[in-house]
Design a protein around this motif. Structure first.
Motif, PDB file in Angstrom:
ATOM      1  N   ALA A   1     -48.774 -17.169   2.097  1.00  0.00           N
ATOM      2  CA  ALA A   1     -49.918 -16.977   2.412  1.00  0.00           C
ATOM      3  C   ALA A   1     -50.720 -15.916   1.362  1.00  0.00           C
ATOM      4  O   ALA A   1     -49.423 -14.928   0.898  1.00  0.00           O
TER       5      ALA A   1
ATOM      6  N   LEU B   1     -53.098 -13.941   0.290  1.00  0.00           N
ATOM      7  CA  LEU B   1     -54.344 -13.020   1.943  1.00  0.00           C
ATOM      8  C   LEU B   1     -55.346 -12.527   0.866  1.00  0.00           C
ATOM      9  O   LEU B   1     -55.476 -12.452  -0.455  1.00  0.00           O
ATOM     10  N   THR B   2     -56.573 -12.588   1.858  1.00  0.00           N
ATOM     11  CA  THR B   2     -57.497 -12.395   1.313  1.00  0.00           C
ATOM     12  C   THR B   2     -58.229 -10.937   1.159  1.00  0.00           C
ATOM     13  O   THR B   2     -59.542 -10.505  -0.191  1.00  0.00           O
TER      14      THR B   2
ATOM     15  N   THR C   1     -55.231 -10.101   8.922  1.00  0.00           N
ATOM     16  CA  THR C   1     -55.971 -10.314   7.919  1.00  0.00           C
ATOM     17  C   THR C   1     -55.686 -11.880   7.075  1.00  0.00           C
ATOM     18  O   THR C   1     -54.707 -12.895   7.957  1.00  0.00           O
TER      19      THR C   1
ATOM     20  N   ALA D   1     -55.555 -15.058   5.187  1.00  0.00           N
ATOM     21  CA  ALA D   1     -55.100 -15.880   4.416  1.00  0.00           C
ATOM     22  C   ALA D   1     -55.347 -16.900   4.170  1.00  0.00           C
ATOM     23  O   ALA D   1     -55.524 -18.007   5.250  1.00  0.00           O
TER      24      ALA D   1
ATOM     25  N   THR E   1     -50.713 -11.571  -3.313  1.00  0.00           N
ATOM     26  CA  THR E   1     -51.996 -11.579  -3.017  1.00  0.00           C
ATOM     27  C   THR E   1     -52.387 -11.997  -5.260  1.00  0.00           C
ATOM     28  O   THR E   1     -51.233 -12.590  -5.385  1.00  0.00           O
TER      29      THR E   1
ATOM     30  N   ASP F   1     -52.167 -17.383  -7.428  1.00  0.00           N
ATOM     31  CA  ASP F   1     -50.978 -16.903  -6.420  1.00  0.00           C
ATOM     32  C   ASP F   1     -50.154 -16.810  -7.598  1.00  0.00           C
ATOM     33  O   ASP F   1     -49.439 -18.322  -8.247  1.00  0.00           O
TER      34      ASP F   1
END
Length: 298
Positions: A18, A20-21, A30, A32, A100, A252
């Motif tokens: 995932a 995340l934004t 959240t 993602a 993140t 990522d």
């Protein structure tokens, strides 16, 4: 292309990544981008080695389930030979990765990976007379249940005259087992890969070159990975080599260290000098962080 096969020993899992934004909103939602696919430090490294044209066999374990069959099939399609033992009664491992732009946090169920046993390793070594090198994921050593397989892999490789390398894997489990124990397990390996956090656990808070020199009491060659700051190669018998990282947009970081390891090994086993090997490793690491997922694009 590297002459001779590389055996990679360690984890094969399902990754749930995932990206995340924004910051994780604990107790809430959240947004993602989420992707399911193959993962595991050893399996990722094997896939990146195959993508470089290196003959490679993954030695690992999965459960007798659809996930395990899918993970093996993915690797075989990527050109990896699989010496993977199926263990009924254990699920194939799964990792949830919260990523993140600059970091990732992993929530891990190692599953059948814990069942990997010395006979599995011996069988894979016996079936690969063309092997020249064995690369071990440190995760295999960091859990007591799989540790005998990891120790047997290193011993069996030495008995057959193979060179050896170990990726230290992860700082938190290294702290749990302790630096002295881990370094005793890897003593005598030809190449030890550590990131900045792992180097601090194993050698203390020194500069990377000093950490490498301290760790060279256990391994002949040390590579300290510093992410955006590049990497350092320390050889007992040569000057320190430092290479800066390539500047890329980070999407990522999952699997970046595994890609780095594959680039390093493929170059080093081809006879490349340290600076060239670090450069190839950095190129693959940069490619890995530029997109979601831990494996090369098919």
């Amino acid at each position: 292309m590297t002459a001779g096969r590389v055996l990679v020993v360690g984890d094969l899992i399902t990754d749930v990544v995932a990206v995340l934004t924004g910051a994780l909103a604990t107790g809430s939602d959240t947004a993602a981008a989420i992707r399911f696919g193959g993962g595991g430090q050893a399996a990722n490294t094997a896939a990146w080695l195959a993508a470089q044209g290196t003959p490679v066999t993954l030695v690992g374990a999965v459960g007798d389930d659809d996930a395990g069959r899918d993970r093996v099939a993915e690797l075989e399609r990527a050109g990896v030979d699989c010496a993977v033992t199926t263990y009924p009664g254990r699920a194939t491992g799964t990792v949830i990765v919260l990523a993140t732009a600059g970091e990732r946090t992993m929530i891990t169920e190692r599953g059948a990976n814990l069942r990997l046993a010395p006979p599995d390793v011996d069988a894979a070594l016996a079936a690969a007379p063309d092997a020249r090198h064995l690369h071990l994921s440190g995760y295999t050593l960091l859990d007591a249940e799989s540790r005998p397989a990891g120790l047997r892999a290193l011993a069996g490789a030495r008995e057959r005259g193979l060179t050896t390398s170990v990726d230290a894997a992860s700082a938190a489990p290294l702290r749990r087992v302790g630096a002295a124990a881990f370094l005793s397990w890897v003593r005598g390996v030809d190449l030890l890969l550590v990131n900045a956090d792992e180097a601090t656990v194993l050698a203390g808070g020194m500069d990377p070159a000093a950490q490498g020199r301290a760790l060279s009491a256990s391994a002949r060659r040390i590579v300290v990975k510093q992410g955006a700051a590049g990497a350092v190669w320390v050889d007992r018998d040569a000057p320190v080599t430092a290479v800066p990282a390539r500047r890329v947009a980070v999407v990522d970081v999952t699997g970046a260290g595994d890609a780095f390891a594959a680039g390093l090994l493929s170059a080093w086993l081809d006879g490349a000098e340290p600076a060239v090997a670090l450069g190839r490793a950095g190129d693959l690491g940069a490619l890995a962080v530029s997109r979601i997922g831990a494996r090369p694009t098919p």
